[in-house]
Design an enzyme around this catalytic site. Structure first.
Site, PDB file in Angstrom:
ATOM      1  N   LYS A 172       1.048  -1.247   0.052  1.00 20.85           N
ATOM      2  CA  LYS A 172       0.072  -0.188  -0.076  1.00 20.85           C
ATOM      3  C   LYS A 172       0.935   1.240  -0.027  1.00 20.85           C
ATOM      4  CE  LYS A 172      -4.397  -1.611   1.874  1.00 20.85           C
ATOM      5  NZ  LYS A 172      -5.380  -1.522   3.393  1.00 20.85           N
ATOM      6  N   HIS A 222      -2.892 -12.377   2.609  1.00 20.54           N
ATOM      7  CA  HIS A 222      -3.789 -11.930   3.747  1.00 20.54           C
ATOM      8  C   HIS A 222      -5.174 -11.449   3.232  1.00 20.54           C
ATOM      9  CE1 HIS A 222      -2.252  -7.886   2.543  1.00 20.54           C
ATOM     10  NE2 HIS A 222      -3.219  -7.467   3.556  1.00 20.54           N
ATOM     11  N   ASP A 251      -6.010  -7.977  11.018  1.00 20.44           N
ATOM     12  CA  ASP A 251      -6.389  -6.966  10.076  1.00 20.44           C
ATOM     13  C   ASP A 251      -7.860  -6.510  10.241  1.00 20.44           C
ATOM     14  OD1 ASP A 251      -5.891  -5.082   7.852  1.00 20.44           O
ATOM     15  OD2 ASP A 251      -6.223  -6.655   6.323  1.00 20.44           O
TER      16      ASP A 251
HETATM   17 FE   LIG Z   1      -4.214  -5.552   3.177  1.00 19.24          FE
END
Ligand SMILES: [Fe+2]
Length: 353
Positions: A172, A222, A251
């Site tokens: 990201k 993930h 997460d």
């Molecule tokens: Fe992610």
């Protein structure tokens, strides 16, 4: 009601008026007893003063049962967020992970934070005024460590799990913030850009021999889901690496319990409710059962603030046949309330007993 300068606040003072940041984030609810890290949070947000109920004397700050004290935890956490920021800047500029530096972070700082009794309460309390990517990565690493211990993962394996949690979203770092933090819904094209981050992160560490294969797969997978509905490769069931399954839960839990530009955080109980709702299709049921059983134990006895403004203690938190957000609670006056049968909700969890 009296206006008190933030620098003169003392833990235990009673907040008499809701405190909202200039960005609209509710930092403190009316009726909350101030803790030392809430005061640091206020300084972080540069709130000059708040209103205190001076008719109710300050109570001493509750100390955690063992491990780091609240203040030591906060100090260590702030330093670790800085170290994460430093490592991530390196990744952004050089397109390579500073592996030794990050292993050092895992072996010393993050393990220490994760081993502190009360860590999940603290993570919920702390709201630093900084880019949430660094905090989210650190929180996922810490929560993965906690869950990993519950699953009896130890030694080098546990350290790899923590590193995978820390690195899970490094892809990201290359997604524009205008897309990453966009309020409201994303266009199909923007969503496609975001969905590339597991693969981008994987590519970054793929040729790095010092990074274990389990760490690489934790990053890549993930967002894969048990029923094959995830991305990037629509893997299902046991084709998904166990680390990726643990990181997925950490997460979701951290994302839901943290403030974002476009929504206010939920309580841990609401996050647990959402995770329980996904345990039979999207998430690994075995990991979920361990996670939820331990979380139930963790939050039973925790103090809460009810929508009536009253404080209460969680007595029964049963995830099998009831809504996690509707436990049985006990008020300071000794009255038991089954929230499933009342028009009362929990608005905050607080850490003092
Ligand atoms: Fe992610």
């Amino acid at each position: 009601m009296k206006k008190i300068l933030t620098e003169e606040l003392i833990p235990g003072m009673l907040v008499d008026r809701e405190v909202v940041s200039p960005e609209g984030v509710v930092l403190l609810e009316k009726g909350v007893r101030l803790t030392s890290w809430q005061i640091v949070n206020l300084r972080n947000w540069q709130i000059p003063s708040i209103f205190i109920d001076e008719t109710r004397p300050a109570l001493p700050d509750a100390a955690p049962p063992s491990g780091l004290t609240a203040a030591a935890f906060l100090g260590e956490y702030v330093r670790t967020v800085d170290a994460v920021r430093h490592s991530f800047e390196h990744i952004r500029v050089f397109r390579e992970a500073p592996v030794l530096e990050m292993e050092e972070l895992v072996n010393h700082r993050i393990t220490l934070l994760a081993d502190t009794v009360g860590v999940l309460d603290y993570l919920y309390e702390i709201r630093l005024h900084s880019d949430h990517t660094f905090q989210h990565s650190l929180n996922v690493a810490i929560i993965s460590a906690v869950v990993g211990r519950w699953l009896k993962i130890q030694g080098a394996q546990l350290k790899n799990l923590i590193l995978a949690g820390l690195l899970h979203d490094i892809g990201k770092l290359f997604v524009p913030l205008s897309v990453l933090d966009k309020p409201g819904s994303l266009s199909p094209r923007e969503y496609e850009v975001i969905k590339r981050h597991p693969h981008e992160g994987y590519r970054l560490v793929h040729d790095e021999p010092r990074v274990a294969g389990s760490v690489k797969l934790g990053i890549l997978q993930h967002h894969e889901r048990q029923d094959g509905s995830g991305y990037p490769n629509k893997l299902a069931g046991d084709d998904i690496h166990p680390f990726a399954k643990i990181i997925a839960i950490a997460d979701i839990y951290d994302a839901m319990t943290s403030d974002r530009a476009y929504r206010r955080r939920l309580t841990p109980l609401a996050a647990l409710d959402a995770i329980a709702g996904q345990m039979h299709d999207k998430l690994d049921p075995k990991v979920c059962v361990t996670f939820l059983d331990n979380m139930r134990e963790y939050f039973t006895g925790n103090s809460v603030i009810l929508s009536t403004g009253q404080r209460a203690k969680i007595i029964i938190l049963n995830h099998r046949d009831r809504n996690w957000t509707k436990p049985v609670v006990c008020t300071p006056g000794g009255m038991m309330l089954d929230l499933q049968k009342e028009e009362i909700s929990i608005v905050e969890l607080i850490e003092e007993g």
